[in-house]
Design an enzyme around this catalytic site. Structure first.
Site, PDB file in Angstrom:
ATOM      1  N   GLY A  46       0.506  -1.124   0.047  1.00 19.64           N
ATOM      2  CA  GLY A  46      -0.155   0.091  -0.105  1.00 19.64           C
ATOM      3  C   GLY A  46       0.901   1.214   0.183  1.00 19.64           C
ATOM      4  CD  GLN A  51       3.489   6.287   3.024  1.00 19.79           C
ATOM      5  OE1 GLN A  51       3.045   5.323   2.379  1.00 19.79           O
ATOM      6  NE2 GLN A  51       4.302   5.485   3.162  1.00 19.79           N
ATOM      7  CB  CYS A  92       5.605   1.989   7.549  1.00 18.13           C
ATOM      8  SG  CYS A  92       5.068   3.462   6.759  1.00 18.13           S
ATOM      9  CG  LEU A  93       6.754   0.791   1.502  1.00 21.63           C
ATOM     10  CD1 LEU A  93       5.819   1.403  -0.026  1.00 21.63           C
ATOM     11  CD2 LEU A  93       8.292  -0.190   0.936  1.00 21.63           C
ATOM     12  CG  HIS A 134      -0.022   1.216   7.450  1.00 22.94           C
ATOM     13  ND1 HIS A 134       0.829   0.649   9.019  1.00 22.94           N
ATOM     14  CD2 HIS A 134       0.044   1.499   6.574  1.00 22.94           C
ATOM     15  CE1 HIS A 134       1.585   1.143   8.144  1.00 22.94           C
ATOM     16  NE2 HIS A 134       1.510   2.244   6.744  1.00 22.94           N
ATOM     17  CD  GLU A 135      -0.921   2.379   3.306  1.00 20.92           C
ATOM     18  OE1 GLU A 135      -0.629   3.509   3.621  1.00 20.92           O
ATOM     19  OE2 GLU A 135      -0.410   1.387   3.112  1.00 20.92           O
ATOM     20  CG  HIS A 138       0.825   6.895   6.256  1.00 16.21           C
ATOM     21  ND1 HIS A 138       1.935   7.065   6.684  1.00 16.21           N
ATOM     22  CD2 HIS A 138       0.708   4.857   5.659  1.00 16.21           C
ATOM     23  CE1 HIS A 138       2.587   6.512   6.553  1.00 16.21           C
ATOM     24  NE2 HIS A 138       2.406   5.030   6.374  1.00 16.21           N
TER      25      HIS A 138
END
Ligand code: GNR
Ligand code: NI
Length: 171
Positions: A46, A51, A92-93, A134-135, A138
């Protein structure tokens, strides 16, 4: 399409509250295409627009094994459908190489606009529920390490800063 740079903690932009999208147009689709390419290149499941430094309420996701089924969520709204929480080891990226448990509702409703701007509604469970929440965080300026103790969070940020320094030196 282009791969964009993924911001990492403690970049202040990751704390911004993203703004609603006013129109799902070709410019927004170009952003979403870049986000999918960036997510695939980074081996993520995702990615939220912030991000890549864009403060719009846009998420892309691909939970398929073959990584050929991208999903697009514009202006998503999430409603928990249960008080039942389950821990999942998240990554997480924007916090590379850090993994820890986060508890979230196991079943949520997701209302959003799709790639064509059409309104849609889905029920998310299991990994889909974990990932969309999670997204969604953000979009509110929240990263999963914000749920950890201050000690763990500080350690995570230090680890990422070190990794990023080493990456820069290797270039
Ligand atoms: O690629 C990702 N994997 C992942 C694993 C467990 C819980 C959440 C995620 S999302 C993450 C990509 C990312 O950082 N999205 O914001
Ligand atoms: Ni993330």
């Amino acid at each position: 399409m282009a791969v964009r740079e993924i911001l990492t903690v403690p970049d202040a932009r990751l704390k911004l509250v993203s703004k609603p999208v006013e129109a799902v147009d070709d410019a927004l689709r170009a952003l979403m295409d870049d986000m999918v390419e960036t997510m695939y290149e980074a081996d993520g499941i995702g990615l939220a627009a912030i991000q890549v430094g864009v403060d719009k309420r846009v998420i892309v996701m691909d939970l398929s094994d073959d990584r050929d089924d991208p999903k697009y969520y514009v202006n998503p709204v999430i409603t928990p459908l249960t008080e039942d929480l389950k821990p999942y080891q998240e990554g997480c990226l924007s916090v590379p190489d850090v993994f820890d448990d986060v508890e979230r509702p196991v079943r949520v409703k997701v209302e959003y606009l799709d790639y064509d701007g059409e309104p849609r509604e889905e029920i998310a469970e299991d990994l889909f529920a974990v990932c969309i929440q999670h997204e969604m965080d953000h979009l509110e300026g929240v990263v999963f390490i914000d749920y950890l103790s201050k000690l763990k969070r500080d350690r995570a940020v230090k680890k990422v800063q070190k990794l990023v320094r080493h990456r820069a030196a290797a270039e």
